[in-house]
Write an enzyme that holds these catalytic residues in place. Structure first.
Site: not given
Length: 316
Positions: A53, A171, A142
Site C-alpha cells: 500500500t 502476514k 509477507y
C-alpha cells in the site's frame, strides 16, 4: 524498538501506511508525519510502512529509509513499528533492513521475492539467510502471491518457525482461508499471524490470529481498532457489525489499483497535501471517482473524524 524483544505484543490493527508524495512526486514527509499522528489519535495499535500500500516498488532504497526514519521518530515508541524491508534482491533487503534496525523498528516484514518465482526450498533459504543477519530482530514473512507470483506454503512457514529463532510470524495476504488455518494448525497459536486481506481481518481472529494490516485502516483507523478490541472483549456481534459496515470502504479502496483511491480520499479530507501516485499507477479515472464517491457515501459513518489540527491540506 520498545517491542522488539516482545513481538507477541504486536497485536491488533496495524495500519499499512500509504506513502504521501508532493504534486511533483517527491516523498512528502510532513504529510507522512501528519498521517502517523492522526492514526495514533484514532487508536491505531501499530504502524507499518513499506508494504504494498506504500508503493515501495516505486521508491529508491534511500527514499524508503528516509520514510522509515520519519515514521519511527514520529511514533517515538508509542506503538509498535513494523517495516516492510524486503525487495527482490538479497543485498537490498539486507541493506534496507540494517538501516531500519538502526532507526529502531520493532519487527521487519519481508516480502517473498517477486518475479523470480523461487521454490519452497529457496524461500526457506532466503528467510533463514535474512534472519541470520539480524538475530535480535523479529522477522515476519509477507505472503502476497497476487503481487509476487509465489506462495509461501504452510509447511515452509512451519519449518522456518521450528528452525529460526527470530522468525516469529507471517502476514497472509491470500484469499485462501484454508491457508491461514493450516499455518496456525502446523505452528500453533504462538506464531504471529496477521491478515492482509481486508474482509478476512475479523475471521482470522476466530482462528487465533494476532491482528491485521488492513489498507482500509488508512481512512478508518478508529473502526478497525475498535473491531479488534470488541472481539478481544468478547462482544463478537458488535465486532461483526463493524466488519460488515466497513465493506463499502473496502470496495472503495479497490475500485482501481490500491492506493490511488485511498490517497484521493486522504487528500479530499485534508490529511495529505496531494493524492499523487507514482507511475505506473495513475490517479482515479472519472469513472472510478463516481464509484469511489458512492462507496464513500455508503461507508461514511465508519470514516474516522479529522480534527482541525490534522488539516494539513485543504479539505474539500
Amino acid at each position: 524498538m520498545r517491542f522488539r524483544s516482545t513481538p507477541h505484543e504486536i497485536r491488533g490493527s496495524i495500519v499499512p501506511l500509504m506513502t504521501p508524495f508532493t504534486e511533483e512526486g517527491a516523498v512528502d514527509h510532513e504529510s507522512l508525519k501528519n498521517l502517523v499522528e492522526w492514526q495514533l489519535a484514532n487508536g491505531t495499535h501499530g504502524v507499518s510502512i513499506g508494504g504494498s500500500t506504500g508503493e515501495p516498488g516505486a521508491q529508491s532504497i534511500e527514499e524508503r529509509i528516509a520514510a522509515v526514519k520519519t515514521v519511527t521518530e514520529t511514533v517515538n515508541d508509542r506503538v509498535p513499528v513494523v517495516v516492510g524491508t524486503g525487495t527482490a534482491q538479497l543485498h537490498e533487503t539486507i541493506e534496507l533492513t540494517a538501516a531500519a534496525v538502526e532507526l529502531g523498528i520493532d519487527a521487519s516484514l519481508i516480502i517473498t521475492p517477486y518475479y523470480a518465482r523461487p521454490t519452497q526450498e529457496a524461500l526457506y533459504v532466503w528467510y533463514k539467510t535474512v534472519a541470520a543477519e539480524f538475530p535480535d530482530l523479529p522477522i515476519v514473512a509477507y505472503n502476497v502471491p497476487s503481487r509476487t507470483a509465489v506462495d509461501i506454503e504452510p509447511e515452509t512457514v512451519a519449518r522456518l518457525w521450528r528452525d529460526v529463532d527470530n522468525f516469529v510470524g507471517v502476514k497472509e495476504t491470500t484469499k485462501d482461508f484454508e491457508h491461514f488455518s493450516r499455518v496456525l494448525q502446523l505452528c500453533g497459536p504462538e506464531l504471529i499471524v496477521w491478515s492482509g486481506i481486508e474482509l478476512l481481518c475479523l475471521p482470522l481472529l476466530a482462528l487465533g490470529g494476532a491482528g491485521f494490516l488492513s489498507a482500509t485502516a488508512n481512512i478508518a483507523p478508529a473502526a478497525h481498532a475498535r473491531m479488534f478490541e470488541l472481539w478481544e472483549a468478547g462482544d463478537h456481534q458488535a465486532a461483526r457489525d463493524i466488519h460488515y459496515g466497513l465493506h463499502p470502504l473496502v470496495d472503495l479502496l479497490f475500485v482501481e489499483t490500491n492506493p490511488a483511491p485511498g490517497k484521493w480520499v486522504l487528500e479530499q479530507r485534508g490529511l495529505i497535501r496531494s493524492g499523487y501516485v507514482r507511475p505506473p499507477l495513475i490517479p482515479p479515472t472519472d469513472a472510478g471517482l463516481a464509484k469511489i464517491r458512492q462507496y464513500l457515501h455508503e461507508g461514511e459513518q465508519y470514516l474516522s473524524p479529522v480534527a482541525d489540527e490534522f488539516l494539513i491540506g485543504a479539505a474539500r
